[in-house]
Design an enzyme around this catalytic site. Structure first.
Site, PDB file in Angstrom:
ATOM      1  N   CYS A  48       0.629  -1.161   0.047  1.00  0.00           N
ATOM      2  CA  CYS A  48       0.013  -0.137  -0.159  1.00  0.00           C
ATOM      3  C   CYS A  48       0.734   1.284   0.018  1.00  0.00           C
ATOM      4  O   CYS A  48       0.395   2.357  -0.254  1.00  0.00           O
ATOM      5  CB  CYS A  48      -1.008  -0.056   1.234  1.00  0.00           C
ATOM      6  SG  CYS A  48      -0.127   0.258   2.898  1.00  0.00           S
ATOM      7  N   SER A 110       8.589   0.831   7.655  1.00  0.00           N
ATOM      8  CA  SER A 110       7.142   0.812   7.386  1.00  0.00           C
ATOM      9  C   SER A 110       6.857   2.332   7.983  1.00  0.00           C
ATOM     10  O   SER A 110       7.411   2.883   8.904  1.00  0.00           O
ATOM     11  CB  SER A 110       6.562  -0.145   8.032  1.00  0.00           C
ATOM     12  OG  SER A 110       6.799  -1.330   7.415  1.00  0.00           O
ATOM     13  N   GLU A 117       2.643  -7.011   9.054  1.00  0.00           N
ATOM     14  CA  GLU A 117       1.948  -7.193   7.836  1.00  0.00           C
ATOM     15  C   GLU A 117       2.888  -7.402   6.712  1.00  0.00           C
ATOM     16  O   GLU A 117       2.639  -8.238   5.846  1.00  0.00           O
ATOM     17  CB  GLU A 117       0.822  -6.371   7.449  1.00  0.00           C
ATOM     18  CG  GLU A 117      -0.478  -6.287   8.284  1.00  0.00           C
ATOM     19  CD  GLU A 117      -1.411  -5.053   8.180  1.00  0.00           C
ATOM     20  OE1 GLU A 117      -0.891  -4.268   7.614  1.00  0.00           O
ATOM     21  OE2 GLU A 117      -2.389  -5.166   9.153  1.00  0.00           O
ATOM     22  N   GLY A 194      -8.893  -9.721  -0.480  1.00  0.00           N
ATOM     23  CA  GLY A 194      -7.383  -9.898  -0.234  1.00  0.00           C
ATOM     24  C   GLY A 194      -6.975 -10.100   1.172  1.00  0.00           C
ATOM     25  O   GLY A 194      -7.508  -9.841   2.271  1.00  0.00           O
TER      26      GLY A 194
END
Length: 440
Positions: A48, A110, A117, A194
């Site tokens: 993302c 991140s 994740e 998903g």
């Protein structure tokens, strides 16, 4: 073989550009290997908030050509100008490739530092490349080592112990914005089926939310809710669910985004506020929905700005593990890179010895004297090879393995064959059924 990576992330460019770059990402690796003779392996990591391409090429001389080939493919697939694509990516080579991927997999790079994740996304990126036959042996080892490093960080530090993730931070923001912070009373519509949607469902359940509906433009909602609970929506039932929703969460990244005008029409008589959480890099919701009366829009940028900081001690410990693992991996890789050269030198030397012994036997027969001569020669060859073997390891440890290979070719005419570049999917021990279930 030389590893390199092209990296575009939330830390360097805006998320809109990352989203545009990643269009067609599922086709990139196969296209690059098909159209370019210098790219011998490729793994694509698209999440993302990042788009990264890890590649392998035969030698350093081909590095720029390999990068150009990938940039050209990304430009063609995304529709973006090639110069813009090239400027958007940082290029990592040498140890920086390893150190960056290990840090990414451990959650150190991140938007929500320490989130877990990303480790699963790194693992799935490798599995996908193995299925498609684009994962070279060097890339397989790199990604497997990155996954192991992420596990070590999780087991040996408190990094990520709070269980924070992009989804959890987004839900925390929604809680702060809501007039009523009780999730047990909220109606939620989730877009997508998903891995992200699955994580969203789990966290909603943990917060007590039971009224969850799921919509998939690809028609996968029924199968998704069959194992996770919730109500499956189709195009006919979606408008009513959105009209009644307190929260809607976009996790699909499909081309069928919710337009502001459509949302305004559907919720014209709703009379209650709506929180729209768009976690899709390519936007499930028209950004203009945030301008509608009674609608609060949360995006990945909102999450990035609101993400809490991890404790300095945990970050320091995790960084030490990542740096140590990266150093060890590079040392092992450099030592391994001269193995084929050492084998080639030994084979060459033993072939010369065997040829000479054939002449001795042809002239003197297989006598005891001939056996003594052979024994003495083999012992001498072993001693002669000892120093070149030790020097090979030393040069590899200093990153000079190419000099060693070049010396063998110059002095003895020995051509050192490179190992097979690609690892076909059929030869890789991966759980393809698990991959399909996670990406559905």
């Amino acid at each position: 073989m030389v590893l390199f990576s092209l990296v575009a992330t939330h830390a360097d460019i805006d998320l809109e550009t990352v989203a545009q770059l990643s269009n067609g990402s599922s086709e990139l690796a196969s296209a690059a290997l098909t159209d370019s003779s210098v790219v011998s392996g490729a793994v694509v990591l698209a999440t993302c908030n990042r788009y990264e391409v890890y590649g392998e090429t035969a030698n350093g001389a081909d590095l720029e050509a390999a990068r150009s080939a990938l940039v050209s493919q990304i430009s063609e697939l995304s529709g973006l100008n090639e110069q813009l694509v090239s400027r958007s990516f940082a290029t990592h080579t040498g140890p920086d490739v390893t150190r960056h991927l290990f840090a990414v997999s451990a959650g150190l790079d991140s938007a929500v530092v320490g989130e877990r994740e990303i480790a699963g996304q790194v693992r799935r990126a490798l599995i996908t490349a193995q299925q498609e036959g684009t994962a070279s042996s060097g890339l397989v080892r790199l990604f497997q080592a990155a996954s192991k490093t992420a596990k070590d960080v999780g087991a040996q530090t408190a990094l990520g112990s709070r269980g924070l993730s992009i989804v959890s931070v987004a839900l925390d923001l929604a809680t702060d914005l809501a007039e009523n912070d009780d999730w047990t009373t909220k109606k939620v519509v989730v877009f997508g089926t998903g891995a992200y949607a699955g994580a969203t469902m789990s966290l909603l359940r943990e917060r007590g939310c039971t009224d969850i509906s799921v919509y998939s433009s690809s028609g996968r909602a029924e199968g998704f809710v069959a194992t996770r609970g919730g109500t499956a929506l189709d195009a006919d039932t979606l408008p009513a669910a959105v009209a009644a929703a307190d929260v809607m969460i976009g996790c699909s990244g499909s081309d069928n985004r919710v337009e502001a005008a459509d949302l305004a029409r559907v919720r014209a008589n709703s009379g209650k506020p709506l929180i729209a959480i768009d976690l899709a890099l390519t936007h499930d919701f028209d950004p203009a929905v945030g301008e509608l009366d009674g609608v609060e829009l949360l995006t990945l940028e909102s999450v990035r700005l609101a993400a809490p900081q991890e404790q300095a001690e945990s970050l320091s410990q995790a960084s030490a593990i990542v740096n140590g693992a990266a150093t060890s991996f590079e040392s092992e890789r450099e030592a391994r890179s001269v193995d084929t050269a050492i084998v080639a030198l030994r084979r060459h030397t033993m072939n010369v010895l065997d040829a000479e012994m054939e002449k001795v036997r042809a002239r003197h027969g297989c006598t005891a004297a001939a056996e003594e001569v052979e024994f003495a020669l083999r012992r001498m060859v072993k001693q002669l090879l000892h120093i070149p073997t030790v020097r090979a390891r030393e040069l590899a440890a200093n990153g000079q393995q190419d000099d060693y290979v070049a010396a063998l070719e110059a002095l003895y005419g020995i051509q050192v064959e490179q190992p097979q570049a690609a690892a076909p999917a059929s030869e890789c021990p991966v759980d393809h059924e698990q991959l399909r279930s996670e990406s559905a």
